[in-house]
Scaffold this motif. Structure first.
Motif: not given
Length: 67
Positions: A2-27
């Motif tokens: 369960g702990k591993t799944l929560m960590i992986v989920g948090a990492i995916i969430l952070v990557i998604g947020l970075i992708w949204e923000v960086a998508g405005r600057f890097i196409p």
């Protein structure tokens, strides 16, 4: 497990947020070399260059983490 799944989920969430923000600057997804085929009502998209760049960046990050 369960702990591993929560960590992986948090990492995916952070990557998604970075992708949204960086998508405005890097196409990402609209780079030269990403193929888009349209034929009537059918669209096929191959983001080859975007996948290569993401692979290189992730490889560099993981190699830094391992050291």
């Amino acid at each position: 497990m369960g702990k591993t799944l929560m960590i992986v989920g948090a990492i995916i969430l952070v990557i998604g947020l970075i992708w949204e923000v960086a998508g405005r600057f890097i196409p990402l997804g609209r780079l030269p070399g990403d193929f888009l085929f349209k034929n009537g009502n059918m669209t096929i998209y191959f983001p080859i260059v975007t996948c290569i760049i993401i692979s290189i960046v992730l490889s560099l990050i993981l190699s830094l983490i391992r050291r």
